[in-house]
Scaffold this motif. Structure first.
Motif, PDB file in Angstrom:
ATOM      1  N   ASN A  41       0.836  -1.207   0.000  1.00 15.88           N
ATOM      2  CA  ASN A  41       0.000   0.000   0.000  1.00 15.88           C
ATOM      3  C   ASN A  41       0.870   1.257   0.000  1.00 15.88           C
ATOM      4  OD1 ASN A  41      -2.387  -1.457   0.035  1.00 15.88           O
ATOM      5  ND2 ASN A  41      -2.540  -1.462   2.283  1.00 15.88           N
ATOM      6  N   LEU A  42       1.958   1.221   0.798  1.00 17.91           N
ATOM      7  CA  LEU A  42       2.863   2.369   0.853  1.00 17.91           C
ATOM      8  C   LEU A  42       3.565   2.560  -0.490  1.00 17.91           C
ATOM      9  CD1 LEU A  42       4.261   4.577   2.527  1.00 17.91           C
ATOM     10  CD2 LEU A  42       5.967   2.858   3.199  1.00 17.91           C
ATOM     11  N   TYR A  43       3.994   1.479  -1.104  1.00 17.39           N
ATOM     12  CA  TYR A  43       4.670   1.574  -2.400  1.00 17.39           C
ATOM     13  C   TYR A  43       3.742   2.105  -3.481  1.00 17.39           C
ATOM     14  CZ  TYR A  43       8.847  -0.935  -0.803  1.00 17.39           C
ATOM     15  OH  TYR A  43      10.004  -1.296  -0.169  1.00 17.39           O
ATOM     16  N   GLU A  44       2.470   1.709  -3.398  1.00 15.47           N
ATOM     17  CA  GLU A  44       1.500   2.226  -4.367  1.00 15.47           C
ATOM     18  C   GLU A  44       1.296   3.729  -4.157  1.00 15.47           C
ATOM     19  OE1 GLU A  44      -2.930   1.141  -6.127  1.00 15.47           O
ATOM     20  OE2 GLU A  44      -2.420   0.568  -4.066  1.00 15.47           O
ATOM     21  N   LYS A  45       1.233   4.151  -2.900  1.00 13.40           N
ATOM     22  CA  LYS A  45       1.066   5.569  -2.589  1.00 13.40           C
ATOM     23  C   LYS A  45       2.258   6.380  -3.075  1.00 13.40           C
ATOM     24  CE  LYS A  45       0.316   8.677   1.348  1.00 13.40           C
ATOM     25  NZ  LYS A  45       0.143   8.761   2.833  1.00 13.40           N
ATOM     26  N   ASN A  46       3.463   5.791  -2.989  1.00  6.81           N
ATOM     27  CA  ASN A  46       4.690   6.493  -3.404  1.00  6.81           C
ATOM     28  C   ASN A  46       4.979   6.366  -4.891  1.00  6.81           C
ATOM     29  OD1 ASN A  46       5.193   7.339  -0.778  1.00  6.81           O
ATOM     30  ND2 ASN A  46       6.507   5.594  -0.287  1.00  6.81           N
ATOM     31  N   GLY A  47       4.107   5.669  -5.603  1.00  4.63           N
ATOM     32  CA  GLY A  47       4.257   5.576  -7.048  1.00  4.63           C
ATOM     33  C   GLY A  47       5.235   4.524  -7.530  1.00  4.63           C
ATOM     34  N   PHE A  48       5.611   3.568  -6.642  1.00  7.17           N
ATOM     35  CA  PHE A  48       6.544   2.515  -7.043  1.00  7.17           C
ATOM     36  C   PHE A  48       5.847   1.377  -7.784  1.00  7.17           C
ATOM     37  CE2 PHE A  48       9.238   3.641  -3.085  1.00  7.17           C
ATOM     38  CZ  PHE A  48       9.783   4.728  -3.746  1.00  7.17           C
ATOM     39  N   ILE A  49       4.599   1.098  -7.384  1.00  5.06           N
ATOM     40  CA  ILE A  49       3.853   0.004  -8.007  1.00  5.06           C
ATOM     41  C   ILE A  49       2.475   0.492  -8.423  1.00  5.06           C
ATOM     42  CG2 ILE A  49       5.082  -1.774  -6.683  1.00  5.06           C
ATOM     43  CD1 ILE A  49       2.552  -2.010  -4.912  1.00  5.06           C
ATOM     44  N   ASP A  52      -4.060  -3.462 -10.871  1.00  3.99           N
ATOM     45  CA  ASP A  52      -5.328  -3.529 -11.586  1.00  3.99           C
ATOM     46  C   ASP A  52      -6.176  -4.578 -10.872  1.00  3.99           C
ATOM     47  OD1 ASP A  52      -4.397  -6.028 -12.420  1.00  3.99           O
ATOM     48  OD2 ASP A  52      -3.786  -5.299 -14.397  1.00  3.99           O
ATOM     49  N   ASP A  53      -7.239  -5.032 -11.480  1.00  2.37           N
ATOM     50  CA  ASP A  53      -8.137  -5.955 -10.787  1.00  2.37           C
ATOM     51  C   ASP A  53      -7.479  -7.280 -10.420  1.00  2.37           C
ATOM     52  OD1 ASP A  53     -10.108  -4.079 -10.961  1.00  2.37           O
ATOM     53  OD2 ASP A  53     -10.985  -4.888 -12.811  1.00  2.37           O
ATOM     54  N   LYS A  54      -6.465  -7.678 -11.195  1.00  7.69           N
ATOM     55  CA  LYS A  54      -5.910  -9.018 -11.009  1.00  7.69           C
ATOM     56  C   LYS A  54      -4.438  -9.054 -10.607  1.00  7.69           C
ATOM     57  CE  LYS A  54      -9.062 -11.161 -14.354  1.00  7.69           C
ATOM     58  NZ  LYS A  54      -9.150 -11.983 -15.590  1.00  7.69           N
ATOM     59  N   SER A  55      -3.730  -7.965 -10.728  1.00 12.88           N
ATOM     60  CA  SER A  55      -2.280  -8.061 -10.529  1.00 12.88           C
ATOM     61  C   SER A  55      -1.687  -6.782  -9.953  1.00 12.88           C
ATOM     62  CB  SER A  55      -1.588  -8.400 -11.854  1.00 12.88           C
ATOM     63  OG  SER A  55      -1.826  -7.386 -12.812  1.00 12.88           O
ATOM     64  N   ILE A  56      -0.451  -6.929  -9.497  1.00 22.36           N
ATOM     65  CA  ILE A  56       0.372  -5.818  -9.033  1.00 22.36           C
ATOM     66  C   ILE A  56       1.612  -5.796  -9.914  1.00 22.36           C
ATOM     67  CG2 ILE A  56       1.792  -4.950  -7.120  1.00 22.36           C
ATOM     68  CD1 ILE A  56      -0.168  -6.318  -5.199  1.00 22.36           C
ATOM     69  N   PHE A  57       2.002  -4.622 -10.368  1.00 27.29           N
ATOM     70  CA  PHE A  57       3.169  -4.531 -11.253  1.00 27.29           C
ATOM     71  C   PHE A  57       3.922  -3.235 -10.978  1.00 27.29           C
ATOM     72  CE2 PHE A  57      -0.708  -3.163 -13.338  1.00 27.29           C
ATOM     73  CZ  PHE A  57      -0.401  -1.922 -13.864  1.00 27.29           C
ATOM     74  N   LEU A  58       5.157  -3.189 -11.427  1.00 30.68           N
ATOM     75  CA  LEU A  58       6.005  -2.033 -11.177  1.00 30.68           C
ATOM     76  C   LEU A  58       5.590  -0.847 -12.034  1.00 30.68           C
ATOM     77  CD1 LEU A  58       9.554  -3.687 -11.108  1.00 30.68           C
ATOM     78  CD2 LEU A  58       8.026  -3.266  -9.184  1.00 30.68           C
ATOM     79  N   ALA A  59       5.648   0.356 -11.428  1.00 33.69           N
ATOM     80  CA  ALA A  59       5.459   1.579 -12.205  1.00 33.69           C
ATOM     81  C   ALA A  59       6.690   1.810 -13.076  1.00 33.69           C
ATOM     82  CB  ALA A  59       5.226   2.752 -11.267  1.00 33.69           C
ATOM     83  N   ALA A  60       6.583   2.719 -14.037  1.00 36.76           N
ATOM     84  CA  ALA A  60       7.619   2.893 -15.059  1.00 36.76           C
ATOM     85  C   ALA A  60       8.999   3.169 -14.465  1.00 36.76           C
ATOM     86  CB  ALA A  60       7.210   4.005 -16.025  1.00 36.76           C
ATOM     87  N   GLU A  61       9.091   4.111 -13.536  1.00 38.98           N
ATOM     88  CA  GLU A  61      10.392   4.469 -12.960  1.00 38.98           C
ATOM     89  C   GLU A  61      10.978   3.327 -12.145  1.00 38.98           C
ATOM     90  OE1 GLU A  61      12.636   7.028 -13.157  1.00 38.98           O
ATOM     91  OE2 GLU A  61      11.410   7.543 -14.886  1.00 38.98           O
ATOM     92  N   ALA A  62      10.108   2.663 -11.373  1.00 39.13           N
ATOM     93  CA  ALA A  62      10.579   1.528 -10.576  1.00 39.13           C
ATOM     94  C   ALA A  62      11.030   0.387 -11.479  1.00 39.13           C
ATOM     95  CB  ALA A  62       9.478   1.052  -9.633  1.00 39.13           C
ATOM     96  N   GLU A  63      10.316   0.178 -12.569  1.00 38.24           N
ATOM     97  CA  GLU A  63      10.701  -0.877 -13.516  1.00 38.24           C
ATOM     98  C   GLU A  63      12.076  -0.592 -14.117  1.00 38.24           C
ATOM     99  OE1 GLU A  63       8.595  -3.417 -17.092  1.00 38.24           O
ATOM    100  OE2 GLU A  63       8.138  -1.278 -16.925  1.00 38.24           O
ATOM    101  N   LYS A  64      12.331   0.673 -14.416  1.00 41.54           N
ATOM    102  CA  LYS A  64      13.630   1.061 -14.957  1.00 41.54           C
ATOM    103  C   LYS A  64      14.738   0.774 -13.940  1.00 41.54           C
ATOM    104  CE  LYS A  64      16.017   5.085 -16.931  1.00 41.54           C
ATOM    105  NZ  LYS A  64      15.889   6.527 -17.274  1.00 41.54           N
TER     106      LYS A  64
END
Length: 268
Positions: A41-49, A52-64
């Motif tokens: 939840n914290l990572y989602e708030k900070n824009g790291f992840i 969607d309805d079925k999965s969790i995935f890395l945001a663009a910067e975190a993926e880089k």
């Protein structure tokens, strides 16, 4: 990004398709699934992840960031894997902790050393005259390799640069490689306009601390490719391979001593 955050993101990326991401992370880090949910939840708030309805995935910067981490991990992991009594899992974990916990200068230094070692292993696949399991980096055949001859340890062309036919010939057969240098007459004019002529009469090549005599046939000197002792990269990515030679020239200059030089091959 903090060390622990990078480790979490690394494993989020690894377990994202497992179908049990939260459980996997909880087992990996030795925490409860509730603690993992709070972190996500914290990572989602900070824009790291993102979710969607079925999965969790890395945001663009975190993926880089993770892609860069994974690249370095793939380089450093074999270093730890070679440690005595290290399991694959332990080697992977140690490599990750090193990448995330050590100073940047230390990490970049080790990565650079290991990358250089990998490049030289790529070229020296027939080291010690044997053909190991490593896949030969060149298909069988003949290759023309541009080269120059420099004064030993210097970025200055040697007079010996004029004493070879350009280019060198590299031949690969049955997973083994040789480099052939063909000698020619040297014609030289000094600052006083005196003219000299001469030809290479003896050549040896440095290998494992000793100069090994290379005996010519029809003015051709055939050198095993594993005698290459140094590799470097130019800014444009050209791989340079150096052979340290010791050469003797006849009838070129009175009393001319045996001299060392570097044959620098350009693997374009």
């Amino acid at each position: 990004m903090m060390s622990k955050q990078l480790q979490y993101l690394f494993y989020i990326d690894r377990y994202k398709d497992s179908g049990r991401l939260i459980s996997d992370l909880a087992e990996k880090f030795g925490v409860t699934k509730g603690a993992v949910s709070q972190i996500l939840n914290l990572y989602e708030k900070n824009g790291f992840i993102q979710r969607d309805d079925k999965s969790i995935f890395l945001a663009a910067e975190a993926e880089k960031e993770v892609l860069n981490l994974k690249k370095k991990h793939s380089i450093i992991y074999p270093f730890f894997q070679a440690m005595p009594n290290f399991s694959n899992e332990l080697a992977q974990e140690c490599a990750l902790q090193y990448l995330c916990g050590m100073p940047k200068e230390s990490v970049e230094g080790l990565v650079s050393i290991l990358e250089s070692k990998e490049k030289i292993n790529c070229i020296r696949w027939d080291v010690e005259g044997k053909t190991p399991d490593t896949i030969c980096p060149f298909p069988e055949g003949s290759y023309e390799i541009p080269f120059n001859v420099y004064k030993a340890g210097k970025n200055e062309l040697s007079m010996g640069d004029r004493g070879f036919v350009k280019v060198a010939q590299m031949n690969v057969l049955n997973g083994r490689g040789t480099i052939t240098l063909k000698a020619k007459e040297i014609r030289y004019k000094d600052k006083a306009q005196n003219r000299f002529r001469g030809k290479l009469t003896r050549l040896s090549c440095l290998y494992e601390g000793n100069f090994i005599s290379i005996y010519p046939k029809h003015n051709e000197y055939v050198i095993p490719i594993h005698y290459i002792h140094k590799l470097s990269l130019t800014p444009d990515g050209t791989l340079l391979a150096s052979l340290r030679i010791k050469a003797e020239v006849r009838n070129c200059m009175s009393g001319m001593p045996v001299s060392e030089a570097d044959v620098v091959l350009k693997f374009i």
